[in-house]
Design a protein around this motif. Structure first.
Motif, PDB file in Angstrom:
ATOM      1  N   ILE A  10      28.166  43.821   9.157  1.00  0.00           N
ATOM      2  CA  ILE A  10      28.863  43.858  10.451  1.00  0.00           C
ATOM      3  C   ILE A  10      29.770  42.638  10.602  1.00  0.00           C
ATOM      4  N   ILE A  11      31.039  42.916  10.866  1.00  0.00           N
ATOM      5  CA  ILE A  11      32.042  41.889  11.152  1.00  0.00           C
ATOM      6  C   ILE A  11      32.514  42.125  12.581  1.00  0.00           C
ATOM      7  N   ASP A  33      22.553  36.997  16.710  1.00  0.00           N
ATOM      8  CA  ASP A  33      22.105  38.281  16.172  1.00  0.00           C
ATOM      9  C   ASP A  33      22.247  38.264  14.653  1.00  0.00           C
ATOM     10  N   PRO A  34      21.151  38.333  13.915  1.00  0.00           N
ATOM     11  CA  PRO A  34      21.216  38.240  12.448  1.00  0.00           C
ATOM     12  C   PRO A  34      21.951  39.401  11.790  1.00  0.00           C
ATOM     13  N   ARG A  35      22.200  40.476  12.541  1.00  0.00           N
ATOM     14  CA  ARG A  35      22.929  41.610  11.962  1.00  0.00           C
ATOM     15  C   ARG A  35      24.413  41.322  11.816  1.00  0.00           C
ATOM     16  N   ILE A  36      24.932  40.327  12.533  1.00  0.00           N
ATOM     17  CA  ILE A  36      26.354  39.987  12.446  1.00  0.00           C
ATOM     18  C   ILE A  36      26.559  39.112  11.214  1.00  0.00           C
ATOM     19  N   ALA A  37      27.251  39.652  10.228  1.00  0.00           N
ATOM     20  CA  ALA A  37      27.428  38.929   8.966  1.00  0.00           C
ATOM     21  C   ALA A  37      28.613  37.974   9.009  1.00  0.00           C
ATOM     22  N   LEU A 201      35.712  55.349  22.478  1.00  0.00           N
ATOM     23  CA  LEU A 201      35.554  56.088  21.227  1.00  0.00           C
ATOM     24  C   LEU A 201      34.767  55.318  20.177  1.00  0.00           C
ATOM     25  N   ILE A 202      34.536  54.041  20.406  1.00  0.00           N
ATOM     26  CA  ILE A 202      33.926  53.196  19.383  1.00  0.00           C
ATOM     27  C   ILE A 202      32.512  53.640  18.997  1.00  0.00           C
ATOM     28  N   PRO A 203      31.616  53.970  19.940  1.00  0.00           N
ATOM     29  CA  PRO A 203      30.274  54.394  19.527  1.00  0.00           C
ATOM     30  C   PRO A 203      30.288  55.583  18.574  1.00  0.00           C
ATOM     31  N   GLN A 204      31.076  56.585  18.903  1.00  0.00           N
ATOM     32  CA  GLN A 204      31.159  57.786  18.066  1.00  0.00           C
ATOM     33  C   GLN A 204      31.704  57.446  16.689  1.00  0.00           C
ATOM     34  N   LEU A 205      32.733  56.610  16.624  1.00  0.00           N
ATOM     35  CA  LEU A 205      33.346  56.257  15.347  1.00  0.00           C
ATOM     36  C   LEU A 205      32.417  55.395  14.494  1.00  0.00           C
ATOM     37  N   MET A 206      31.676  54.507  15.124  1.00  0.00           N
ATOM     38  CA  MET A 206      30.699  53.702  14.389  1.00  0.00           C
ATOM     39  C   MET A 206      29.669  54.604  13.719  1.00  0.00           C
ATOM     40  N   GLN A 239      27.947  41.619  23.938  1.00  0.00           N
ATOM     41  CA  GLN A 239      26.671  42.222  24.297  1.00  0.00           C
ATOM     42  C   GLN A 239      26.700  43.735  24.146  1.00  0.00           C
ATOM     43  N   HIS A 240      27.853  44.338  24.451  1.00  0.00           N
ATOM     44  CA  HIS A 240      27.997  45.784  24.267  1.00  0.00           C
ATOM     45  C   HIS A 240      27.852  46.139  22.793  1.00  0.00           C
ATOM     46  N   LEU A 241      28.443  45.318  21.934  1.00  0.00           N
ATOM     47  CA  LEU A 241      28.313  45.565  20.497  1.00  0.00           C
ATOM     48  C   LEU A 241      26.842  45.524  20.077  1.00  0.00           C
ATOM     49  N   ILE A 242      26.119  44.532  20.548  1.00  0.00           N
ATOM     50  CA  ILE A 242      24.703  44.410  20.196  1.00  0.00           C
ATOM     51  C   ILE A 242      23.922  45.642  20.659  1.00  0.00           C
ATOM     52  N   THR A 243      24.249  46.136  21.843  1.00  0.00           N
ATOM     53  CA  THR A 243      23.606  47.353  22.342  1.00  0.00           C
ATOM     54  C   THR A 243      23.918  48.545  21.450  1.00  0.00           C
ATOM     55  N   LEU A 244      25.181  48.650  21.007  1.00  0.00           N
ATOM     56  CA  LEU A 244      25.569  49.752  20.125  1.00  0.00           C
ATOM     57  C   LEU A 244      24.858  49.659  18.782  1.00  0.00           C
ATOM     58  N   LEU A 245      24.701  48.448  18.275  1.00  0.00           N
ATOM     59  CA  LEU A 245      23.999  48.286  17.001  1.00  0.00           C
ATOM     60  C   LEU A 245      22.536  48.692  17.137  1.00  0.00           C
TER      61      LEU A 245
END
Length: 354
Positions: A10-11, A33-37, A201-206, A239-245
């Motif tokens: 994740i970038i 968040d350790p998922r963010i590389a 559209l980002i959640p669907q595309l992810m 924070q929205h990104l973290i929720t989506l992840l």
């Protein structure tokens, strides 16, 4: 560099660095968040038309360097478009760079950038060109590989087309899928922000990217997206990104011994064979039609007939629940090949398929 224990890679970060506080806010949240590389940072932002915010340049690199000292575990990447950008990124210890769509589609610019990258071993990500040309994309990647770096990735950000079917850039998923087939050792990531152009559209595309076996995602985030100076409509909060992840479904990519899957794949193989046989039969009929047209001194392309055929096929496709855009593109390709074969039959000259 592009491997992570917590797949996917994740970038995330702002489209453009606007001020020190904005960059610090994003870094503080994402670094927890350790998922963010890696954190992406727009330093140079040339716009399609002059007069807009075009990035802060070297001063933004200075802020990144400060944060790297404060957060030594965090890695940062920036877009580069000119040789001096590469030199400045190296000077400030930027961990990786990416090459944007406008630049990757220009072999002259790519050659200049690669001369600056030669021997540096700087990790490089190459976004697809704006045009849906896989060979142009592969050419840009090959130029980077020729610099000697072994750390190369591709980023799919969609293609600018006349019909983008509701997206900022048409995804044309078949092109990055083909890239994965042709270059299986290459890391291929997806940029849902630029494909969608709309944060909704980002959640669907992810999720689609994960379902299609992309190895990572590049997502634009901003503390206050609506107030962003660039690409405000497509940025989300950290924070929205973290929720989506948290809600992202990462599916397994390895083979499984499932009897139902084996049987269904056998059905697909049989249907594919039938499709190819039907296409061969159709093209044989097209060649015969060419001789009839020649006898009657008719042009190969008959616009009115083609319009009627397409209208009939689209109506049938709709009745059967098929996507009209898909069927239209498919039959345009079939018709294009029929025209090519008819012209070949009339002239006797074989033409290379473009």
């Amino acid at each position: 560099m592009f491997h992570t224990a917590n797949y996917p890679f994740i970038i995330a970060g702002p489209c453009s660095i606007e001020n020190r506080e904005q960059l610090r806010s994003v870094t503080e949240t994402l670094s927890s968040d350790p998922r963010i590389a890696m954190i992406r940072c727009g330093v140079w932002k040339p716009r399609s038309r002059p007069g807009g915010f075009e990035g802060l340049g070297e001063v933004a690199l200075q802020w990144i360097k400060e944060l790297k000292e404060e957060y030594p575990q965090v890695r940062f990447c920036c877009e580069v478009a000119q040789p001096q950008h590469v030199e400045q990124c190296l000077r400030y210890g930027i961990d990786a760079v990416w090459i944007g769509a406008r630049t990757s589609g220009d072999p002259f610019s790519m050659e200049e950038l690669c001369q600056a990258l030669q021997g540096t071993q700087l990790p490089v990500m190459v976004k697809n060109p704006t045009a849906p040309d896989i060979q142009l994309w592969i050419g840009a990647i090959e130029r980077v590989l020729a610099t000697g770096t072994s750390q190369v990735a591709a980023i799919h950000r969609g293609f600018f087309m006349r019909n983008n079917i509701g997206y900022r850039n048409n995804p044309l998923w078949e092109i990055p899928i083909e890239l994965q087939r042709l270059m299986p050792q290459l890391h291929v990531f997806c940029d849902p922000s630029h494909i969608g152009g709309n944060r909704e559209l980002i959640p669907q595309l992810m999720q689609t990217a994960m379902d299609l076996h992309f190895e990572g995602l590049m997502v634009e985030v901003h503390p206050q997206p609506a107030e962003a100076l660039t690409d405000a409509a497509q940025q989300i909060t950290p924070q929205h990104l973290i929720t989506l992840l948290d809600s992202l479904i990462v599916r397994r990519s390895d083979e499984v011994a499932d009897k139902d899957l084996t049987l269904l794949r056998q059905q697909i193989d049989q249907i594919d064979r039938q499709l190819i046989e039907s296409l061969r039969t159709r093209m044989e009929v097209s060649r015969k039609i060419a001789l009839v047209k020649q006898r009657n001194n008719m042009t190969v392309f008959q616009p009115k007939r083609w319009e009627l055929v397409l209208e009939k096929d689209l109506a049938l496709a709709q009745q059967m629940g098929l996507d009209n855009t898909f069927v239209k593109e498919l039959f345009e390709k079939i018709h294009g090949e029929s025209v090519r074969l008819q012209e070949e039959a009339l002239t006797g000259n074989k033409k290379e398929i473009q």
